[in-house]
Design a protein around this motif. Structure first.
Motif, PDB file in Angstrom:
ATOM      1  N   VAL A  19      -6.466   4.733   0.496  1.00 53.85           N
ATOM      2  CA  VAL A  19      -5.897   5.409  -0.679  1.00 53.85           C
ATOM      3  C   VAL A  19      -6.172   6.911  -0.707  1.00 53.85           C
ATOM      4  O   VAL A  19      -6.050   7.547  -1.747  1.00 53.85           O
TER       5      VAL A  19
ATOM      6  N   ARG B 192      -3.590  -1.424   1.047  1.00 48.66           N
ATOM      7  CA  ARG B 192      -3.976  -1.194  -0.365  1.00 48.66           C
ATOM      8  C   ARG B 192      -5.333  -0.528  -0.486  1.00 48.66           C
ATOM      9  O   ARG B 192      -5.659   0.026  -1.535  1.00 48.66           O
ATOM     10  N   GLU B 193      -6.153  -0.599   0.572  1.00 47.43           N
ATOM     11  CA  GLU B 193      -7.480   0.018   0.533  1.00 47.43           C
ATOM     12  C   GLU B 193      -7.471   1.446   1.070  1.00 47.43           C
ATOM     13  O   GLU B 193      -8.461   2.166   0.948  1.00 47.43           O
TER      14      GLU B 193
ATOM     15  N   GLY C 251       0.851  -1.181   0.000  1.00 47.36           N
ATOM     16  CA  GLY C 251       0.000   0.000   0.000  1.00 47.36           C
ATOM     17  C   GLY C 251       0.882   1.224   0.000  1.00 47.36           C
ATOM     18  O   GLY C 251       2.104   1.116   0.132  1.00 47.36           O
ATOM     19  N   HIS C 252       0.262   2.371  -0.181  1.00 49.44           N
ATOM     20  CA  HIS C 252       0.978   3.634  -0.035  1.00 49.44           C
ATOM     21  C   HIS C 252       2.272   3.715  -0.838  1.00 49.44           C
ATOM     22  O   HIS C 252       3.358   3.798  -0.254  1.00 49.44           O
TER      23      HIS C 252
END
Ligand code: G3I
Ligand code: 9MR
Length: 560
Positions: free
Chosen positions: A250, A247-248, A131-132
C-alpha cells in the motif's frame, strides 16, 4: 514400462501436433542404440526407431542424440523409452494439444489485473482480494506541470501489473498490448471462439479483446489530458516487499515524468486499438484514435524527452528505483507509432516518417519496436495502396531473409530450435527472445506458406516447453518439470498455493544480475527456479504476450 524416469530425455512436455516434426533430444555419453514410444493408456509400444547421434555437443560439452518419432501421428498419451537408460515425462499427441495452454497464456493477464477482486468463479484456487485501487496516485515532482503541480492526486486505476512487481509501466505495456492486438488481427476467427472465463465474457466481444481493454482503460489515464503527453510509469518509489499480497502493498504510488518513448508507444497502441475495436465498441474506438493523435502531436513537440532514472533522482525527491525501461534510442518508436497511425488513418503525413525508416530486420523487444509496426503494415498491405510496391517488397524480403537465417540456425546446435543458435540470444528474458523468433517465423509462414517456417516456430515452442538445456518447461503449470518458485509477488505471497498458471518465466540469462545461487554459468543453463532470481525466473507481461502469440498462433494455424 519398468524404466525409471530419466531427465536426460528432453522433449516438449505438453506435446506435439499430429502432423509435422516430433523430436526429442537425449543426452548420453554412452552409445545409444534405439528408442521406443510407449502408449500409456493402451500399455503398448507403438513406435520404435534408432537414435541418431548429433554432430554437435551441448554448450557444456555433453553428447547428444536425436530421437525422431515424427512418423507417429495417432492421438494419445505417450512416454519415450530408451532401453537401459530410462523413460521421459509423459506427453500428448493431438490436434488440440495446445488449446488449454493457449487459453492459459491469455488468462494469465486476468490474474495480473490491478484494482479488482479476482473472485473464485473466475480465479479458482487463485481467487484474491483486490489491491492498488490507484485512484489517488500522486504527481511526482518530475511530472509536475502548471495544471498538475507536484503532489496533485490523479486517478489511474485498472491495467495489468507489469511482472513480478506491482508497478505499471507504459513502455512495457505498449509492446505487450501491441503484440496481443496483432495476434488478434492475424487470427480473428480463432479468437471469435476462444473462451477465457473472465467476468466480462460473452457479450459478443472476443475475450482476448475484453482482457486487453482492461489495460487500455488504464493506459488512457496515463495521458495528461492537457497536452497529450504520457507519463512514463505509475509506480511506488521502491519495489514493494516480495512477499506482499496486492492488498498489503500500500505504499504511495506516483505518476513519474512524461517521456517521448512512453508517448510514442502509447500512440502506436491506441491507433491500433482504434481500428481493432471499431467493430465492437465504436465509441471507444474514436477515443483511442483521438488519444493516439494527441500523443503523436506531443511527441513531435517533445522529440527527445528520454527517461533517465539517475538524472531524475539527482533532480527530484523521492528517488525512484523501480523498473526504468529507459530507452535512449527512439528511432524505432517513431516508426511503430507512424505505422499504426498510418494503417488506421491512411494519413500520408505518417507515411512520410515511414519512408525515411531503415528497413533492416530487428527482433522485437520492449526497447526495439520497429517491426511491430512493419508487421502491421504487412498484415494490412492490401488496404494500403499508397505504399510503393518496391518498398513493400523490400520489407517482406527482409522479413523472410531474417526468418530463413533463424531457421537455418536450428540445424547448428543440439536443441534443433532457432532459439539458442547464438549465445547472444541469452539475455534477461531469453524465453521471450525464443517467442519473438517464433512470431517472426509465423509471419514468414503467413507470407509464403513455406512449411519450414511453421516447423521452426513450433521448434521454438518445443524449446520453451522442455526440449532445452535445463529440461524445464518454462511455463508455470504446464509440463511435468515446471517453475515452482517464480519471482512473482502474486505467487510468493501465497506459498499455500501452486504458482499461478500460464506464465512464461524469463529463462536462462548468464549475466545473473540478481546474484542468486545458480548451478551453471553456461548461457543456456543459467537458470534457477528460485524466487530470488528476478534475472532468470521472473514473469512479465511483455514476455507472456510474445509467448501467447506463439502458442495461440500455432494452435490457430492447426485449426485453419
Ligand atoms: O542495451 C544493452 C546492450 O547494448 C548490451 O549489449 C546488452 C548486454 O547484456 O545489455 C543491454 O542492456 C540490457 C537491457 O535489459 C536491454 O536488453 C541490460 O543489460 C539488462 O540488464 C536489461 O534488463 C532489463 C531489466 O528490467 C533491468 O532493467 C530487462 O530487459 C527488462 O525486461 C526488465 O524489466 C523488469 C522491470 O524493470 C521491472 N519489472 C519487472 C521486469 C522484468 O524483469
Ligand atoms: O522484484 C523486482 C523485479 O520486479 C525487478 O525485475 C528487479 C530488477 O529491477 O528488482 C526486483 O526487486 C529487487 C530489487 O531490485 C533489489 N532488492 C530485492 C528486490 C526483490 O525483492
Amino acid at each position: 514400462d519398468s524404466l525409471e524416469l530419466s531427465e536426460a530425455i528432453r522433449l516438449n512436455q505438453v506435446g506435439y501436433l499430429p502432423e509435422g516434426a516430433k523430436v526429442a533430444i537425449l543426452l548420453s555419453e554412452e552409445s545409444v542404440d534405439g528408442f521406443f514410444v510407449w502408449d500409456v493408456v493402451e500399455k503398448a509400444v507403438v513406435f520404435e526407431a534408432k537414435a541418431k547421434e548429433l554432430e554437435m555437443e551441448t554448450l557444456s560439452g555433453q553428447r547428444a542424440w536425436r530421437l525422431d518419432f515424427s512418423a507417429l501421428s495417432e492421438s494419445g498419451t505417450y512416454e519415450i523409452g530408451v532401453p537401459g537408460l530410462g523413460k521421459s515425462y509423459p506427453f500428448e499427441i493431438g490436434e488440440n494439444v495446445f488449446g488449454n495452454l493457449a487459453g492459459a497464456s491469455l488468462k494469465a493477464f486476468y490474474f495480473q489485473r490491478a484494482s479488482v477482486d479476482i473472485p473464485r468463479e473466475f480465479g479458482g484456487t487463485w481467487a484474491r482480494s483486490m489491491g492498488h485501487p490507484d485512484t489517488l496516485v500522486r504527481i511526482h515532482p518530475s511530472a509536475a506541470s502548471a495544471t498538475r503541480p507536484s503532489g496533485t492526486l490523479v486517478s489511474a486505476p485498472r491495467g495489468w501489473y507489469d511482472a513480478g512487481d506491482y508497478n505499471k509501466y507504459v513502455v512495457n505495456s505498449g509492446i505487450t498490448v501491441g503484440t496481443l492486438l496483432s495476434l488478434y488481427e492475424a487470427y480473428p476467427a480463432f479468437f471469435a471462439k476462444q473462451r477465457l472465463n473472465i467476468p466480462e465474457s460473452g457479450d459478443g466481444v472476443p475475450d482476448i479483446l475484453v482482457e486487453i481493454a482492461w489495460n487500455l482503460y488504464w493506459m488512457l489515464a496515463m495521458q495528461d489530458p492537457m497536452d497529450g503527453g504520457v507519463y512514463h510509469k505509475l509506480t511506488t518509489a521502491r519495489f514493494e516487499g516480495l512477499d506482499l499480497e496486492p492488498r498489503e502493498a500500500v505504499n504511495q504510488r506516483y505518476l513519474v515524468q512524461k517521456s517521448t518513448a512512453a508517448t510514442l508507444d502509447f500512440a502506436a497502441v491506441m491507433a491500433q486499438a482504434a481500428r481493432v475495436y471499431k467493430a465492437f465498441s465504436p465509441e471507444d474506438a474514436i477515443g483511442y484514435q483521438k488519444a493516439a493523435e494527441k500523443a503523436w502531436s506531443w511527441a513531435l513537440e517533445h522529440p527527445e524527452v528520454y527517461y533517465r532514472q539517475n538524472e531524475l533522482n539527482d533532480a527530484f525527491d523521492p528517488d525512484i528505483s523501480t523498473g526504468a525501461y529507459g530507452d535512449q534510442n527512439l528511432d524505432d518508436e517513431w516508426v511503430w507509432a507512424a505505422a499504426e497511425l498510418f494503417v488506421s488513418s491512411h494519413n500520408l503525413n505518417y507515411w512520410e516518417v515511414l519512408q525515411r525508416a531503415e528497413l533492416d530486420y530487428r527482433l522485437p523487444s520492449w526497447n526495439q519496436v520497429k517491426w511491430l509496426g512493419f508487421y502491421s503494415l504487412i498484415r494490412h498491405e492490401k488496404s494500403l495502396p499508397q505504399i510503393p510496391a518496391e518498398w513493400m517488397s523490400t520489407l517482406k524480403i527482409n522479413l523472410v531473409t531474417a526468418a530463413k537465417s533463424y531457421q537455418n540456425g536450428a540445424q547448428s546446435h543440439v536443441w534443433l530450435s532457432p532459439m539458442g543458435a547464438e549465445p547472444k540470444d541469452f539475455i534477461w528474458g531469453s524465453n521471450a527472445v525464443a517467442a519473438n523468433q517464433g512470431i517472426l517465423l509465423l509471419e514468414a509462414y503467413r507470407l509464403n506458406g513455406e512449411d519450414g517456417f511453421l516447423q521452426g516456430a513450433r521448434a521454438n515452442l518445443d524449446y520453451i516447453l522442455g526440449r532445452n538445456a535445463t529440461g524445464y518447461s518454462y511455463v508455470t503449470g504446464f509440463g511435468s518439470k515446471t517453475p515452482l518458485h517464480p519471482h512473482h509477488r502474486l505467487a510468493v505471497s501465497r506459498q499455500d498455493l501452486p504458482p499461478l498458471p500460464g506464465f512464461l518465466v524469463g529463462g536462462p540469462n548468464p549475466s545473473q544480475q540478481d546474484g542468486c545461487d545458480y548451478a551453471s554459468k553456461v548461457p543456456d543453463e543459467s537458470y534457477v527456479d528460485d524466487a530470488c532470481s528476478y534475472a532468470s525466473n521472473e514473469i512479465a507481461i511483455n514476455w507472456n504476450a510474445a509467448f501467447a502469440y506463439l502458442v495461440n498462433a500455432i494452435q490457430a494455424t492447426e485449426e485453419l
